[in-house]
Design a protein around this motif. Structure first.
Motif, PDB file in Angstrom:
ATOM      1  N   TYR A  27       9.581   6.989  16.224  1.00  0.00           N
ATOM      2  CA  TYR A  27       9.919   5.599  16.532  1.00  0.00           C
ATOM      3  C   TYR A  27      11.094   5.526  17.503  1.00  0.00           C
ATOM      4  N   LEU A  32      11.115   1.930  19.353  1.00  0.00           N
ATOM      5  CA  LEU A  32      10.962   0.883  18.334  1.00  0.00           C
ATOM      6  C   LEU A  32      12.267   0.660  17.582  1.00  0.00           C
ATOM      7  N   GLU A  55      10.293  -3.255   8.255  1.00  0.00           N
ATOM      8  CA  GLU A  55       9.419  -4.249   8.889  1.00  0.00           C
ATOM      9  C   GLU A  55       8.308  -3.560   9.679  1.00  0.00           C
ATOM     10  N   ILE A  56       8.647  -2.480  10.360  1.00  0.00           N
ATOM     11  CA  ILE A  56       7.644  -1.719  11.097  1.00  0.00           C
ATOM     12  C   ILE A  56       6.596  -1.179  10.144  1.00  0.00           C
ATOM     13  N   LEU A  59       4.344  -4.096   9.075  1.00  0.00           N
ATOM     14  CA  LEU A  59       3.426  -4.487  10.140  1.00  0.00           C
ATOM     15  C   LEU A  59       2.346  -3.432  10.357  1.00  0.00           C
ATOM     16  N   SER A  60       2.741  -2.174  10.265  1.00  0.00           N
ATOM     17  CA  SER A  60       1.781  -1.088  10.433  1.00  0.00           C
ATOM     18  C   SER A  60       0.745  -1.097   9.315  1.00  0.00           C
ATOM     19  N   ILE A  69       3.641  -3.928  17.462  1.00  0.00           N
ATOM     20  CA  ILE A  69       4.915  -3.928  16.744  1.00  0.00           C
ATOM     21  C   ILE A  69       6.069  -4.010  17.730  1.00  0.00           C
TER      22      ILE A  69
END
Length: 138
Positions: A27, A32, A55-56, A59-60, A69
């Protein structure tokens, strides 16, 4: 100390985010989540970084691609910047209003014209009754 303070080494941040340290490295390479670096180039993650990692992950797991993302996080950052700017402008406006007593206020008249008023006064409302009587024929 605040949420932006770089506190955690990669292993602790990975554990807090529920991820593998290699995922955090990936990431970081993708941009990210970009932790701060020490003089020795090791990564230090803040609480904000850990929240962003969570949060990533969410969302993933919802099926959003890494590019999606990246766009979501970019838009969230932009919203944060804009909210801060709005707060700044609201404070400047409030200061200006306090520093200029007696400045003029504007209102719209019944015909759509602009009426200039002093602060603390109200627009006069027309409430007269008009009676229409047709002309009598002789």
């Amino acid at each position: 100390m605040n949420e932006m303070s770089p506190l955690f080494v990669i292993s602790v941040a990975a554990e807090l985010a529920g991820m593998h340290p290699q995922t955090l490295r990936q990431y970081d390479r993708l941009g990210l989540v970009s932790p701060t670096r020490t003089a020795g180039k090791s990564r230090r993650y803040s609480m904000r970084d850990v929240a962003q990692l969570r949060e990533i992950a969410q969302l993933s797991s919802d099926g959003v691609s890494l590019e999606g993302i990246r766009r979501v996080l970019g838009l969230e950052d932009e919203v944060s910047v804009l909210r801060a700017r709005v707060r700044e402008l609201e404070a400047a406006l409030a200061d200006e209003m306090l520093n200029r007593p007696g400045r003029r206020v504007f209102a719209a008249g019944s015909a759509g014209e602009v009426i200039s008023l002093r602060t603390g006064t109200r627009a006069r409302r027309e409430n007269a009754v008009v009676v229409w009587r047709p002309l009598e024929r002789e």
